[in-house]
Every structure is written in C-alpha cells, then in structure tokens.
Design a protein around this motif. Structure first.
Motif: not given
Length: 208
Positions: A62-74, A79-82
């Motif tokens: 699940a942490e991978d998914l959060k990392t991808w989301h944060r890299r994409w939209l951070g 709130w990216a990655g949260q």
C-alpha cells in the motif's frame, strides 16, 4: 460536470474561480482542461518512472501506491499520497467510508498485493484473476481524493509487466463505460466475472 464526484466533508474544497469544477491546488489552476492536461503529462512521467526505469519487480505494498500518488500529484495537491479523509460517491454509488480506509487498505495489501505480486510465472487465467480482483477491490476502497482510476490502471499495468506481458489495452473499458461501472459494482457481492472478462479483453488487446 455531471460525472464529477459528489463529496461530503470539509476537505471538498474547490479552486476559487473554477465554478466548483477544479479541486483546490497549489498552482492556482482554474480550468478543467488545464488541470486534465497537467495531470496527464505528470501521469506519463510516472509511467516512465515506474514501468520503464524502475519497475518494482517485487511484492507491492500500500505504501507503494501512496508513493506513486505522491510522485504523480505532489506538486499539484497538498493531500497527494495521503489517504482520503472525505466520503465520496459517484452517480449515487458510494465508495468506502473514509474512516474505514486504513483498515481496508491493510486488508487489500494482505489479500491482494501480498497474495499475487510479483506476478512472475503466472499463466493467463491466473493473471486475469489477480488483476481483476485487485482492480475491483482498489476501486471500491477509493483510497485517494483524486486519481484512483488512473492509479489502479498503473497498478494493473505493473502486474502485467511483472508477468512478462505488455501493459493492458483499455480501449474496451473506455468505449463501454457502463459495463465497466457495472463490473465494479458487482464486486460488492464478490462477483468478479464481469471484471475478469474486461481484463482478459485488455490483455488480449495488448498482445495483438
């Protein structure tokens, strides 16, 4: 826009001047078209990073998914990655309650990601099962405020590439959206056959 998510809660803030069509963002973007273009450009960069340069050829978390989301939209959203902290629905269908997301993500990691990834040496039927169930369960949780559908496709593509195949061809999903939504809804009853059919189409299209 009639297909925008219905959001309930204090974090459903929109960018001033966007007529409640664009989420509040770091860049002050007010146009739906400009935001869509930016998100697509950033998603292409994420795909290059994850699928080409540094494929995670290991068990995903699940942490991978959060990392991808944060890299994409951070660089766009605070709130990216949260995990999502507002309740969300689409066209009258409610996704998982935000308070349940931490527990559901932990279950998802255990029952889907740890069970199937990395997808080495899977035959086609096993891969279809793995991607279909993982996709449905991720969408039903809808862990992020924005971008869940696109991130779930990246996850499916990573699973396919881990197995030695090409990323999926989503043209069938895009041309028959009602069938796709129905396949997601049936996942509530743990009925995955419709999504398995869609995944099989996407895999065969990629191989064509």
């Amino acid at each position: 826009m009639t297909d925008r998510y219905a959001v309930h809660g204090t974090q459903g803030e929109f960018q001033p001047g966007s007529n409640d069509l664009v989420l509040a963002n770091k860049l002050g973007i007010q146009s739906v078209e400009d935001m869509d273009d930016l998100e697509l450009e950033l998603l292409q960069r994420l795909y290059e990073e994850v699928l080409v340069k540094h494929l995670p050829n290991r068990v995903l978390t699940a942490e991978d998914l959060k990392t991808w989301h944060r890299r994409w939209l951070g660089n766009v959203f605070e709130w990216a990655g949260q995990e999502r902290s507002v309740n969300m629905g689409k066209d009258g269908f409610m996704f998982a309650a935000s308070a349940q997301i931490p527990r559901l993500l932990a279950d998802f990691e255990r029952s889907c990601l740890a069970r199937w990834t990395p997808c080495h040496d899977m035959d086609t039927d096993a891969l279809v099962d793995a991607i279909a169930i993982t996709h449905v369960e991720f969408i039903l949780i809808h862990p992020f405020r924005e971008g869940n559908g696109r991130l779930s496709r990246l996850l499916a593509d990573v699973m396919a590439v881990q197995s030695g195949r090409l990323p999926l061809d989503y043209s069938t999903w895009n041309t028959d959206r009602p069938a796709y939504y129905q396949a997601i809804h049936q996942g509530l009853q743990m009925e995955y056959a419709p999504m398995k059919w869609l995944v099989a189409q996407a895999l065969s299209g990629a191989a064509a």
